[in-house]
Design an enzyme around this catalytic site. Structure first.
Site, PDB file in Angstrom:
ATOM      1  N   GLY A 190       0.820  -1.211   0.000  1.00 36.04           N
ATOM      2  CA  GLY A 190       0.000   0.000   0.000  1.00 36.04           C
ATOM      3  C   GLY A 190       0.847   1.251   0.000  1.00 36.04           C
ATOM      4  O   GLY A 190       1.923   1.289   0.588  1.00 36.04           O
ATOM      5  N   ASP A 242      -0.969   2.690   8.707  1.00 40.84           N
ATOM      6  CA  ASP A 242      -1.571   2.029   9.873  1.00 40.84           C
ATOM      7  C   ASP A 242      -0.713   2.132  11.128  1.00 40.84           C
ATOM      8  O   ASP A 242      -1.215   1.943  12.223  1.00 40.84           O
ATOM      9  CB  ASP A 242      -1.815   0.548   9.579  1.00 40.84           C
ATOM     10  CG  ASP A 242      -2.680   0.329   8.347  1.00 40.84           C
ATOM     11  OD1 ASP A 242      -3.472   1.231   8.023  1.00 40.84           O
ATOM     12  OD2 ASP A 242      -2.548  -0.729   7.701  1.00 40.84           O
ATOM     13  N   ARG A 258      -5.408   7.980   2.784  1.00 39.67           N
ATOM     14  CA  ARG A 258      -4.130   7.858   2.085  1.00 39.67           C
ATOM     15  C   ARG A 258      -3.836   9.065   1.206  1.00 39.67           C
ATOM     16  O   ARG A 258      -2.714   9.228   0.729  1.00 39.67           O
ATOM     17  CB  ARG A 258      -4.133   6.610   1.186  1.00 39.67           C
ATOM     18  CG  ARG A 258      -4.163   5.294   1.920  1.00 39.67           C
ATOM     19  CD  ARG A 258      -3.945   4.149   0.931  1.00 39.67           C
ATOM     20  NE  ARG A 258      -4.104   2.857   1.555  1.00 39.67           N
ATOM     21  CZ  ARG A 258      -3.154   2.211   2.235  1.00 39.67           C
ATOM     22  NH1 ARG A 258      -1.981   2.779   2.388  1.00 39.67           N
ATOM     23  NH2 ARG A 258      -3.378   1.034   2.764  1.00 39.67           N
ATOM     24  N   ASN A 296      12.521  27.378  21.910  1.00 35.55           N
ATOM     25  CA  ASN A 296      13.698  27.911  22.600  1.00 35.55           C
ATOM     26  C   ASN A 296      13.691  27.683  24.104  1.00 35.55           C
ATOM     27  O   ASN A 296      14.409  28.355  24.840  1.00 35.55           O
ATOM     28  CB  ASN A 296      13.841  29.409  22.312  1.00 35.55           C
ATOM     29  CG  ASN A 296      12.625  30.213  22.767  1.00 35.55           C
ATOM     30  OD1 ASN A 296      11.600  29.654  23.152  1.00 35.55           O
ATOM     31  ND2 ASN A 296      12.730  31.526  22.694  1.00 35.55           N
ATOM     32  N   GLN A 317       1.964  32.035  10.393  1.00 34.18           N
ATOM     33  CA  GLN A 317       2.529  30.768  10.858  1.00 34.18           C
ATOM     34  C   GLN A 317       1.732  30.181  12.012  1.00 34.18           C
ATOM     35  O   GLN A 317       1.828  28.991  12.293  1.00 34.18           O
ATOM     36  CB  GLN A 317       3.981  30.973  11.301  1.00 34.18           C
ATOM     37  CG  GLN A 317       4.897  31.349  10.168  1.00 34.18           C
ATOM     38  CD  GLN A 317       6.199  31.951  10.652  1.00 34.18           C
ATOM     39  OE1 GLN A 317       7.213  31.802  10.023  1.00 34.18           O
ATOM     40  NE2 GLN A 317       6.173  32.641  11.762  1.00 34.18           N
TER      41      GLN A 317
END
Length: 804
Positions: A64, A205, A342, A579, A711
């Site tokens: 797969g 999986d 997937r 940090n 971000q």
């Protein structure tokens, strides 16, 4: 350039080739005049001296497909070529190995461009029955020998790896048969008497024993949680219940982690079936949550496709729907995600994991001897490891037998610490019964635990807050939220919470409590001490970045003056800057790297409609280059500029020249440069943009993009959700235990021991606790960063990936 800016990994964690890389890289950092190109040349000389040049490597993807396979293919090709090897992609797995011909394609640097983020596998995958027969393996051996190949990397599941190991064991007899029948020349076959194989587990999986995470599992979780988040909005609107069937065969990793990260009402997995009648269990679970204060408008139930009860009867999603509809009288819908899991682009985690495992696979081949056992490249969080292939395969296959025998504890043990920790956290967060101390009439006697967010917002903060509330209530303490950071405490923005108040918080990015970059000292230690005493806060959790760590250090130091601060204090690090000392991977950075990947993928798509273009992208991170480094590897950037790697105008000119050559002959239409926001005060993003725009003519134009607050993802990644829950639960348990050791059971907490002010640490995937006193010597308070950064060890690999 001080050598401590680029620390070496511990010797036991490094292969011989990685040590060569690191030593050469340290020399580069130590000598400002020694360029990257000089180091690369030096490394090639080392390669030649060790006779690695001239080897041929083949790589296949089998079974797969999974996201991350293309990242591994790219890394294998680029490092293999760098070492002087020929690297062949074999299309369509073992089937292509048997058919030969055009199924063998030599990889080039150019053929690996822009594939790192693509899902699936670009070289195809197929299940091949012919390879299970000796005659099929004989054909495959002939095709490999004719091309001088005796190094094979197999990316696939346990079946593919088992086939590869059998192929390796039969290789000498296959060679003899091919020589005896004059199918291949004796001279050619004599050079290839042994077949070296290495495996990389590609499976959504996460069902392979011996590794914490397989390639593709994290990306699959992104698809699953995205679907659950979307379903939740419509479920809440109509007050409906939803049953989701999750792929995973006989492994419950995906539904378990997805259930934890989405606050599912119930989870059915093969490894942990409910005791007794599962139908009654489901009804009791939903009823108990309702009694425990969770007034839900909807219920999400996740069912693994291999779920079963203790009598081995399958539990189907349709059966669960019937129970919810008939017994609970709920309007219920079923969704089978299937192969949607997937699909889509590869997550940042899988891009980096695939790249690192691909590199290690090539290095392992180079070190393999005829007596070496076949191995698989695995991972322990961000540490890459080598696993004995057949021992791991045997353990994986043993799971089926253990399931039949009902030995569930043994299954969890074999699955590894990832499964164990997740089940442990599920058990902790599933506590809905209030502690007797919180019964009506007794609440006034219960002690309070406070939580405050300090620093810039980061994904995972809300997961910590939710776990804090649940664990505090289940242990008989009142969870008090301090809104708007320390300033909110001074303004009396304090509220005692219950479970219902934090329902559906796990997925949300940022900080629901509100946060600020002002430290405790900035606001006033005396005022904070007074307010903590006013609200009877007997234990405190501080969630945030360096400001949170700094605040804890300040409060610990002030204890000798203010006795109100002599309470247990724990810091849960959550920051995109990564940090805080003691943390390999702080909460928030995974979500931020995924956001950067998405933004840069969009820039690449935009470049296809323009003439050749180089994007200068500024990313956050403060004085820490971790975010830029991780994102640079994940997107396949051409260059990274960070503070930890000083650079000059000459380096910019060299990079510009390299990009001109790349865009002139490669056919690629874009380049991407990442710059950490504090990489250099003079060589700014705008300066680099203007320099490249001028020097790049006429080959390319330059554009700049400052990502800034974009971000900060509006939704936490699976890693940040789960890590936040783990950190919140374990951190709150630490608080309760520390409080009870220091007087909580008598109604008053007092401790001035240094270890009672600690930080949740995460190193090599293991959660622990270290006192601020122990962590302070490891911290550069002027630059507000740790003195040692493990991620700098990734820079030599990035420099190889980015070479054309």
């Amino acid at each position: 350039m001080a050598l401590d800016k680029c620390q070496k990994k511990k010797a036991e964690c490094l292969s011989s080739w990685q040590r060569i890389l690191q030593e050469s890289y340290d020399k580069m950092i130590a000598n400002e005049d020694e360029s990257v190109e000089h180091v690369i040349t030096s490394l090639k000389k080392n390669v030649s001296n060790q006779s690695w040049s001239g080897n041929n490597i083949a790589v296949i993807t089998s079974g797969g497909d999974s996201q991350g396979m293309n990242a591994a293919l790219r890394a294998i090709a680029r490092v293999g070529i760098f070492l002087g090897c020929k690297v062949y992609y074999i299309k369509e797995g073992y089937e292509g190995m048997i058919d030969g011909g055009d199924h063998f394609e030599e990889a080039t640097m150019l053929s690996t461009a822009n594939i790192i983020g693509m899902g699936g596998t670009l070289i195809g995958s197929a299940r091949c029955m012919e390879f299970k027969e000796r005659q099929g393996r004989l054909k495959a051996a002939k095709n490999l020998i004719q091309r001088g190949i005796n190094n094979l990397i197999v990316i696939g599941g346990d079946g593919s790896l088992t086939g590869a190991n059998k192929f390796r064991q039969e290789w000498p007899s296959l060679i003899r048969e091919l020589i005896d029948t004059d199918t291949v020349s004796h001279h050619l076959a004599h050079k290839l008497t042994n077949l070296n194989i290495v495996g990389i587990v590609g499976s959504i999986d996460n069902d392979f024993c011996g590794t914490d995470t397989t390639l593709g599992a994290d990306s699959a979780l992104h698809r699953i949680l995205g679907s659950i988040d979307d379903i939740t909005t419509t479920a809440v609107s109509h007050k409906r219940a939803f049953v989701l069937e999750i792929m995973g065969r006989m492994c419950g990793y995906l539904p378990l982690v997805a259930g934890l990260s989405s606050e599912a009402s119930a989870i059915f997995i093969p490894e942990n079936p409910p005791a007794g009648d599962w139908k009654q269990y489901l009804c009791d679970e939903l009823n108990e949550k309702s009694k425990g204060g969770e007034k839900r408008r909807t219920n999400i139930v996740l069912v693994a496709e291999g779920a079963m009860d203790k009598d081995h009867n399958p539990i189907k999603s349709s059966d669960v729907q019937k129970v919810l509809s008939e017994r609970m009288k709920m309007d219920t819908r079923v969704t089978v995600l299937g192969h949607v899991q997937r699909g889509g682009v590869t997550s940042a985690f899988d891009r980096i994991l695939g790249s690192r495992q691909g590199v290690e696979a090539v290095l392992t081949l180079m070190e393999t001897t005829p007596k070496s056992p076949a191995c698989v490249i695995g991972s322990k969080f961000f540490a890459i490891s080598r696993i004995h292939m057949m021992k791991a395969v045997e353990k994986t296959k043993l799971v089926g037998q253990l399931l039949e025998n009902g030995e569930y504890e043994q299954i969890v043990k074999i699955r590894g610490r990832s499964m164990f920790y997740n089940l442990y956290i599920q058990q902790i967060l599933n506590q809905v019964t209030l502690h007797p101390r919180l019964a009506i009439g007794s609440r006034k006697k219960a002690l309070r635990m406070g939580i405050v967010h300090v620093g810039a917002p980061a994904c995972g903060m809300n997961s910590v807050s939710r776990a804090f509330v649940i664990v505090a209530l289940s242990h008989g303490y009142l969870p008090a939220f301090i809104y708007n950071s320390w300033t909110g405490l001074l303004q009396d923005s304090v509220k005692v919470m219950n479970r219902n108040d934090v329902h559906l918080w796990t997925a949300i990015g940022g900080s629901k409590l509100g946060t600020s970059v002002r430290t405790a000292e900035d606001v006033g230690i005396e005022e904070i001490a007074t307010k903590l005493s006013k609200y009877d806060i007997s234990g405190l959790m501080i969630v945030g970045g360096f400001e949170a760590f700094e605040s804890a250090c300040q409060l610990e130091k002030a204890r000798s003056v203010y006795k109100e601060l002599c309470i247990p204090i724990i810091v849960a690090p959550a920051t995109m800057q990564n940090n805080v000392p003691g943390m390999d991977h702080a909460l928030g950075i995974d979500s931020a790297v995924n956001q950067i990947c998405k933004a840069c993928d969009d820039l690449k798509a935009s470049a296809l409609s323009l003439k050749k273009c180089v994007y200068i992208v500024e990313v956050g991170g403060g004085n820490c280059g971790c975010l830029a480094t991780m994102a640079g590897i994940a997107i396949g950037a051409d260059r990274i500029f960070i503070r930890e790697e000083p650079f000059t105008v000459r380096d910019l000119q060299d990079t510009c020249s390299m990009l001109k050559k790349k865009l002139e002959w490669s056919g690629v239409k874009y380049g991407i440069i990442l710059r950490n926001e504090n990489a250099n005060p003079n060589l700014t993003t705008d300066f680099i943009y203007r320099l490249f725009n001028e020097e790049g003519k006429p080959q390319f134009m330059a554009r700049k993009s400052v990502l800034g607050d974009t971000q900060e993802s509006s939704s936490s990644s699976p890693n940040d959700r789960l890590a936040g829950l783990r950190m919140g639960a374990r951190g709150t348990l630490w608080l309760t235990q520390c409080m009870e050791r220091n007087g909580a059971l008598d109604g008053h907490v007092y401790t001035d021991k240094s270890e009672s002010v600690s930080v949740c640490t995460m190193q090599a995937g293991k959660l622990g606790f270290k006192s601020t006193e122990d962590l302070m010597p490891q911290t550069d308070f002027k630059l507000r960063v740790p003195k040692h950064n493990w991620w700098l060890d990734l820079m030599p690999l990035f420099n190889i990936f980015s070479r054309y």
